[in-house]
Scaffold this motif. Structure first.
Motif, PDB file in Angstrom:
ATOM      1  N   UNK A 170       0.817  -1.143  -0.024  1.00  0.00           N
ATOM      2  CA  UNK A 170       0.111   0.100   0.116  1.00  0.00           C
ATOM      3  C   UNK A 170       0.854   1.177  -0.062  1.00  0.00           C
ATOM      4  N   UNK A 171       0.244   2.509  -0.613  1.00  0.00           N
ATOM      5  CA  UNK A 171       1.219   3.448  -0.593  1.00  0.00           C
ATOM      6  C   UNK A 171       0.440   4.532   0.271  1.00  0.00           C
ATOM      7  N   UNK A 172       1.131   5.154   0.956  1.00  0.00           N
ATOM      8  CA  UNK A 172       0.672   6.154   2.021  1.00  0.00           C
ATOM      9  C   UNK A 172       0.382   7.466   1.279  1.00  0.00           C
ATOM     10  N   UNK A 173      -0.929   8.091   1.393  1.00  0.00           N
ATOM     11  CA  UNK A 173      -1.163   9.486   0.808  1.00  0.00           C
ATOM     12  C   UNK A 173      -1.604  10.364   1.821  1.00  0.00           C
ATOM     13  N   UNK A 174      -1.146  11.592   2.348  1.00  0.00           N
ATOM     14  CA  UNK A 174      -1.678  12.153   3.220  1.00  0.00           C
ATOM     15  C   UNK A 174      -2.211  13.458   2.548  1.00  0.00           C
ATOM     16  N   UNK A 215       7.363  12.592   9.196  1.00  0.00           N
ATOM     17  CA  UNK A 215       8.345  11.846  10.040  1.00  0.00           C
ATOM     18  C   UNK A 215       7.580  10.500  10.427  1.00  0.00           C
ATOM     19  N   UNK A 216       5.999  10.965  10.791  1.00  0.00           N
ATOM     20  CA  UNK A 216       5.187   9.775  11.448  1.00  0.00           C
ATOM     21  C   UNK A 216       4.656   8.719  10.241  1.00  0.00           C
ATOM     22  N   UNK A 217       4.593   9.313   9.074  1.00  0.00           N
ATOM     23  CA  UNK A 217       3.783   8.334   7.821  1.00  0.00           C
ATOM     24  C   UNK A 217       4.671   7.948   6.759  1.00  0.00           C
ATOM     25  N   UNK A 218       5.776   8.692   6.742  1.00  0.00           N
ATOM     26  CA  UNK A 218       6.745   8.526   5.533  1.00  0.00           C
ATOM     27  C   UNK A 218       5.958   8.218   4.343  1.00  0.00           C
ATOM     28  N   UNK A 219       5.020   9.310   3.950  1.00  0.00           N
ATOM     29  CA  UNK A 219       3.995   8.989   2.796  1.00  0.00           C
ATOM     30  C   UNK A 219       4.882   9.021   1.539  1.00  0.00           C
ATOM     31  N   UNK A 220       4.257   8.567   0.506  1.00  0.00           N
ATOM     32  CA  UNK A 220       4.753   8.579  -0.853  1.00  0.00           C
ATOM     33  C   UNK A 220       4.487  10.195  -1.535  1.00  0.00           C
ATOM     34  N   UNK A 221       3.237  10.539  -0.862  1.00  0.00           N
ATOM     35  CA  UNK A 221       2.713  11.853  -1.577  1.00  0.00           C
ATOM     36  C   UNK A 221       1.898  12.491  -0.429  1.00  0.00           C
ATOM     37  N   UNK A 222       2.322  13.844  -0.197  1.00  0.00           N
ATOM     38  CA  UNK A 222       1.415  14.683   0.561  1.00  0.00           C
ATOM     39  C   UNK A 222       0.612  15.676  -0.283  1.00  0.00           C
ATOM     40  N   UNK A 241      -9.369  12.625  -8.779  1.00  0.00           N
ATOM     41  CA  UNK A 241      -8.935  12.247 -10.004  1.00  0.00           C
ATOM     42  C   UNK A 241      -7.732  13.042 -10.252  1.00  0.00           C
ATOM     43  N   UNK A 242      -7.437  14.074  -9.605  1.00  0.00           N
ATOM     44  CA  UNK A 242      -6.099  14.783  -9.449  1.00  0.00           C
ATOM     45  C   UNK A 242      -4.975  13.941  -8.623  1.00  0.00           C
ATOM     46  N   UNK A 243      -5.454  13.437  -7.613  1.00  0.00           N
ATOM     47  CA  UNK A 243      -4.312  12.628  -6.783  1.00  0.00           C
ATOM     48  C   UNK A 243      -4.140  11.196  -7.477  1.00  0.00           C
ATOM     49  N   UNK A 244      -5.268  10.690  -8.158  1.00  0.00           N
ATOM     50  CA  UNK A 244      -4.742   9.375  -8.804  1.00  0.00           C
ATOM     51  C   UNK A 244      -3.641   9.738 -10.043  1.00  0.00           C
ATOM     52  N   UNK A 245      -4.009  10.848 -10.580  1.00  0.00           N
ATOM     53  CA  UNK A 245      -2.968  11.179 -11.811  1.00  0.00           C
ATOM     54  C   UNK A 245      -1.497  11.539 -11.336  1.00  0.00           C
ATOM     55  N   UNK A 246      -1.714  12.188 -10.119  1.00  0.00           N
ATOM     56  CA  UNK A 246      -0.382  12.497  -9.604  1.00  0.00           C
ATOM     57  C   UNK A 246       0.494  11.291  -9.043  1.00  0.00           C
TER      58      UNK A 246
END
Length: 214
Positions: free
Chosen positions: A5-9, A63-70, A187-192
Motif C-alpha cells: 500500500x502507498x501512503x497518501x496524506x 516523520x510519522x507516516x513516511x508518505x509517498x505523497x502529501x 481524479x487529480x491525486x490518482x493522476x499524481x
C-alpha cells in the motif's frame, strides 16, 4: 499494514476570515468518503490557519507516516477553477494568521531557496484530468498566494525534496459542490500517483540500462 500500500496524506485548512466553512476541508472530507482505492492508505488532516501550527504539524506528518505523497488543499476566494500549484515561495509572509501572528522573518525557512518546485508535472496532471470528462475545470498556477497555503506548501516541499502538491479550490457553490471538489481531488491525486509511478519506472529503466551498457 500492507507493505504494498502507498501512503497518501491530504490536508485541508480550518476556518479563517470570511471562510467560516473552509471549502478545502469540505473537499478533503468528501475525498475521504470516496477513497483512493484499496492500494492507497489515505490519511486526512485538518490544519489550523496558524503559521506556528504548520511549522510543527507538517514535519510531524512526514516523520510519522513516511508518505509517498502529501497533497495540501486550500481555498481561494478568487478561484473559479480547481488550481494546481507548481511551486511554493519562501519569502513575503506579512498577513496575520488566526492567532494574529506572522513570522518575524516573513519567510518559511531561513536560508532556504526563494522558490521550490514540485517534482510532479502539474501541466500533465491538469491535461489528463481535464480530458477525463470530470466536469470540473482544472488549471495550473505559479503563485500560491503568500499566506498559509503557500507557507504550508513551501515547508512541505522543502522537507520532501519536492514530493508534495498543493491544490486550491474555490468556495463551495462558486460554482462547485463539496462532492464535485472531492471527485476532482480524487481524479487529480490518482493522476499524481500515476505520474510518480511513470517517473520511477523511467529512473529504474535508465539505471538498469546504464548498468548493462557500462
Amino acid at each position: 499494514m500492507d507493505n504494498n500500500k502507498r501512503t497518501v496524506i491530504v490536508t485541508g485548512f480550518g476556518p479563517f476570515g470570511e471562510h467560516m466553512v473552509n471549502a478545502s476541508w469540505v473537499a478533503v472530507q468528501e475525498l475521504q468518503k470516496l477513497g483512493l482505492g484499496k492500494k492507497v492508505d489515505l490519511h486526512v488532516i485538518e490544519v489550523p490557519v496558524e503559521y506556528q501550527k504548520v511549522q510543527s504539524m507538517v514535519p510531524s506528518l512526514w516523520e510519522q507516516y513516511h508518505p509517498q505523497l502529501v497533497v495540501h488543499v486550500g481555498v481561494s476566494g478568487m478561484a473559479t477553477t480547481v488550481t494546481l500549484e507548481k511551486c511554493g515561495h519562501n519569502y513575503g509572509y506579512k498577513g496575520l494568521d488566526n492567532s494574529r501572528f506572522c513570522p518575524d522573518s516573513q519567510c518559511c525557512i531561513v536560508g532556504g531557496p526563494d522558490c521550490i518546485h514540485s517534482v510532479i508535472d502539474m501541466e500533465s496532471v491538469c491535461k489528463r484530468v481535464s480530458a477525463s470528462g470530470l466536469g470540473v475545470s482544472v488549471s495550473v498556477s505559479k503563485d500560491a498566494g503568500r499566506y498559509l497555503c503557500d507557507f504550508t506548501y513551501y515547508t512541505s516541499l522543502y522537507l520532501s525534496q519536492g514530493r508534495s502538491a498543493f491544490v486550491h479550490v474555490p468556495p463551495i457553490g462558486k460554482p462547485y459542490s463539496g462532492l464535485d471538489l472531492g471527485r476532482a481531488l480524487q481524479a487529480i491525486i490518482r493522476e499524481m500517483l500515476e505520474t510518480q509511478d511513470q517517473e520511477e519506472e523511467e529512473i529504474c529503466c535508465h539505471h538498469l540500462h546504464s548498468m548493462t551498457s557500462s
